[in-house]
Design a protein around this motif. Structure first.
Motif, mmCIF file in Angstrom:
data_model
loop_
_atom_site.group_PDB
_atom_site.id
_atom_site.type_symbol
_atom_site.label_atom_id
_atom_site.label_comp_id
_atom_site.label_asym_id
_atom_site.label_seq_id
_atom_site.Cartn_x
_atom_site.Cartn_y
_atom_site.Cartn_z
ATOM 1 N N ALA A 244 31.340 29.083 28.752
ATOM 2 C CA ALA A 244 31.249 30.199 29.708
ATOM 3 C C ALA A 244 30.576 29.768 31.008
ATOM 4 O O ALA A 244 29.653 30.431 31.489
ATOM 5 C CB ALA A 244 30.512 31.375 29.078
ATOM 6 N N GLU A 246 31.390 29.927 34.054
ATOM 7 C CA GLU A 246 31.470 30.838 35.192
ATOM 8 C C GLU A 246 30.384 31.900 35.157
ATOM 9 O O GLU A 246 30.098 32.554 36.164
ATOM 10 C CB GLU A 246 32.858 31.487 35.252
ATOM 11 C CG GLU A 246 33.119 32.565 34.221
ATOM 12 C CD GLU A 246 33.383 32.023 32.823
ATOM 13 O OE1 GLU A 246 33.515 32.845 31.890
ATOM 14 O OE2 GLU A 246 33.469 30.785 32.663
ATOM 15 N N LYS A 247 29.750 32.088 33.987
ATOM 16 C CA LYS A 247 28.672 33.063 33.862
ATOM 17 C C LYS A 247 27.288 32.440 33.992
ATOM 18 O O LYS A 247 26.281 33.159 33.974
ATOM 19 C CB LYS A 247 28.766 33.769 32.499
ATOM 20 C CG LYS A 247 30.026 34.608 32.311
ATOM 21 C CD LYS A 247 29.996 35.319 30.967
ATOM 22 C CE LYS A 247 31.217 36.189 30.768
ATOM 23 N NZ LYS A 247 31.174 36.919 29.477
ATOM 24 N N LYS A 248 27.231 31.120 34.117
ATOM 25 C CA LYS A 248 25.940 30.424 34.129
ATOM 26 C C LYS A 248 25.703 29.831 35.512
ATOM 27 O O LYS A 248 25.927 28.650 35.760
ATOM 28 C CB LYS A 248 25.920 29.359 33.027
ATOM 29 C CG LYS A 248 26.005 29.982 31.633
ATOM 30 C CD LYS A 248 26.094 28.949 30.528
ATOM 31 C CE LYS A 248 26.143 29.631 29.159
ATOM 32 N NZ LYS A 248 26.335 28.690 28.047
ATOM 33 N N ASP A 249 25.225 30.707 36.396
ATOM 34 C CA ASP A 249 25.111 30.336 37.801
ATOM 35 C C ASP A 249 23.963 29.390 38.099
ATOM 36 O O ASP A 249 23.883 28.836 39.204
ATOM 37 C CB ASP A 249 24.969 31.601 38.660
ATOM 38 C CG ASP A 249 23.773 32.458 38.260
ATOM 39 O OD1 ASP A 249 23.394 32.436 37.072
ATOM 40 O OD2 ASP A 249 23.225 33.153 39.123
ATOM 41 N N PRO A 331 23.752 34.931 29.586
ATOM 42 C CA PRO A 331 24.677 34.692 30.695
ATOM 43 C C PRO A 331 24.891 35.952 31.506
ATOM 44 O O PRO A 331 25.014 37.047 30.960
ATOM 45 C CB PRO A 331 25.961 34.253 29.989
ATOM 46 C CG PRO A 331 25.501 33.692 28.685
ATOM 47 C CD PRO A 331 24.306 34.528 28.293
ATOM 48 N N ARG A 332 24.915 35.807 32.823
ATOM 49 C CA ARG A 332 25.048 36.971 33.682
ATOM 50 C C ARG A 332 26.430 37.599 33.513
ATOM 51 O O ARG A 332 27.400 36.934 33.148
ATOM 52 C CB ARG A 332 24.841 36.565 35.147
ATOM 53 C CG ARG A 332 25.945 35.662 35.688
ATOM 54 C CD ARG A 332 25.589 35.077 37.046
ATOM 55 N NE ARG A 332 26.708 34.293 37.562
ATOM 56 C CZ ARG A 332 27.651 34.759 38.353
ATOM 57 N NH1 ARG A 332 27.640 36.023 38.731
ATOM 58 N NH2 ARG A 332 28.626 33.982 38.776
ATOM 59 N N GLU A 333 26.519 38.885 33.798
ATOM 60 C CA GLU A 333 27.798 39.575 33.754
ATOM 61 C C GLU A 333 28.570 39.300 35.039
ATOM 62 O O GLU A 333 28.016 39.341 36.132
ATOM 63 C CB GLU A 333 27.590 41.081 33.583
ATOM 64 C CG GLU A 333 26.973 41.470 32.247
ATOM 65 C CD GLU A 333 27.870 41.108 31.085
ATOM 66 O OE1 GLU A 333 29.108 41.236 31.228
ATOM 67 O OE2 GLU A 333 27.336 40.701 30.042
ATOM 68 N N LEU A 334 29.856 39.011 34.878
ATOM 69 C CA LEU A 334 30.679 38.774 36.056
ATOM 70 C C LEU A 334 30.974 40.086 36.775
ATOM 71 O O LEU A 334 31.161 41.136 36.163
ATOM 72 C CB LEU A 334 32.003 38.121 35.656
ATOM 73 C CG LEU A 334 31.941 36.679 35.142
ATOM 74 C CD1 LEU A 334 33.337 36.216 34.774
ATOM 75 C CD2 LEU A 334 31.328 35.766 36.170
ATOM 76 N N GLU A 339 35.753 38.352 37.956
ATOM 77 C CA GLU A 339 36.588 38.363 36.764
ATOM 78 C C GLU A 339 38.050 38.164 37.154
ATOM 79 O O GLU A 339 38.797 37.453 36.470
ATOM 80 C CB GLU A 339 36.428 39.688 36.018
ATOM 81 C CG GLU A 339 35.055 39.845 35.357
ATOM 82 C CD GLU A 339 34.879 41.165 34.656
ATOM 83 O OE1 GLU A 339 35.708 42.074 34.942
ATOM 84 O OE2 GLU A 339 33.970 41.307 33.841
#
Length: 345
Positions: A244, A246-249, A331-334, A339
């Motif tokens: 994931a 894309e959720k781990k900025d 993990p943050r919400e997109l 999305e």
């Protein structure tokens, strides 16, 4: 050195794999492939792209992709820094092969890479219930869990047992044992790398090795002869760094093994000289010494404090100093627009 003598035409690939978002992460996989490409035959390179990483597959298995990504990250590290002795998918005990081998300080190191499937664990973690975990094996774990579940239920809460994966590690050790040469090959050292998740998860995997009835203890619950060819285990958070993304900025350098959080555990029954373990330790950034120097204070027994040292060190030393080897928290919400972009890649 297993370099490919073939002159190849450039390979055109359209990336459809949804687990490889179109950002610096995708650039990272391109750089990794460019690095390791010269060590592969044309057929091996195409198999890596199409069958392992499945770059052009719009609906790949996430489990398969994560295993391939962790493997590639490890292999690329050794191809980049130890090119003269690097061999991809080396058949050290034919017909089976290890993921790679390389040479350093006059020794040959054979490396096998494994990555667990965390699907069930994540379902438990996301259930909203209280989770009971154990570090190592406890003879009365089932009875203790049943008692606590009754206590929690009396208060209107739910307690579930966390997923214990020591049998998975045992299977990895036994499989690697069959791929590695035995102690008669004195100049070779055998290393199993295991891709793990967050700090608490790594704490548990450490417990599978060194905790109660751990696989690297004198009271191992399994037959130690079944994995005696494994000289060292490396626990690393590469699963976390590829899952994931894309959720781990907060994470960067996903494809660099040296930027991961790794711990080394020598098999106490290995007959190889300590100089070989030390030589391997020089090839990778690890945090064993940092954890030894890290001191936790509290009223709990020293053994309990020691078992919590990994998440405590990550939180109070690394993250407190903005050293993000892990994504902090969940993990943050997109956002909706993110999305949409992710779905199109």
């Amino acid at each position: 050195m297993h370099k490919n003598p073939e002159v190849r035409e450039p390979l055109s690939v359209t990336v459809c794999n949804p687990y490889i978002p179109a950002n610096e992460y995708r650039q990272g996989v391109a750089e990794a492939l460019e690095c390791i490409g010269p060590f592969l035959t044309k057929s091996d390179f195409e198999a890596l792209i199409q069958k392992k990483l499945r770059l052009e597959d719009p609906k790949p298995s996430e489990k398969q992709y994560l295993q391939a990504a962790v493997e590639l990250t490890v292999c690329t590290h050794y191809a980049r820094f130890f090119p003269e002795g690097f061999v991809y998918e080396d058949e050290v005990v034919p017909p089976r092969d290890v993921d790679c081998s390389f040479k350093s300080e006059g020794y040959k190191f054979n490396v096998e890479v494994k990555c667990a499937d965390y699907t069930l664990k994540q379902q438990i973690d996301e259930s909203g219930a209280f989770i009971m975990r154990a570090v190592g094996r406890m003879d009365d774990y089932g009875d203790a869990a049943t008692m606590l579940q009754e206590v929690f239920a009396s208060g209107g809460n739910e307690l579930v047992k966390g997923l214990h994966m020591d049998n998975k590690l045992k299977a990895y050790l036994m499989d690697a044992h069959g791929k590695f040469p035995d102690a008669s090959r004195e100049g070779e050292y055998n290393v199993l790398v295991v891709g793990c998740d967050d700090p608490v998860d790594i704490m548990q995997w450490e417990g599978y090795l060194t905790g109660s009835q751990g696989l690297f203890t004198n009271q191992s619950y399994a037959s130690v002869d079944e994995y005696s060819n494994v000289d060292m285990v490396v626990l690393t958070n590469l699963y976390h760094r590829h899952k994931a993304v894309e959720k781990k900025d907060k994470l960067t350098a996903h494809w660099w093994f040296g930027e991961s959080f790794s711990l080394l555990y020598a098999n106490p029954r290995s007959t190889k000289p300590e100089s070989m373990a030390l030589a391997f330790a020089k090839t990778l950034r690890s945090y064993n010494k940092d954890l030894v120097q890290h001191r936790m204070e509290g009223d709990a027994p020293e053994l309990d404090l020691q078992s919590l040292a990994i998440p405590h060190f990550v939180g109070t030393v690394l993250m407190a100093n903005q050293r993000y080897l892990f994504q902090p928290g969940k993990p943050r919400e997109l956002k909706p627009d993110e999305e949409a972009v992710h779905a199109e890649t």
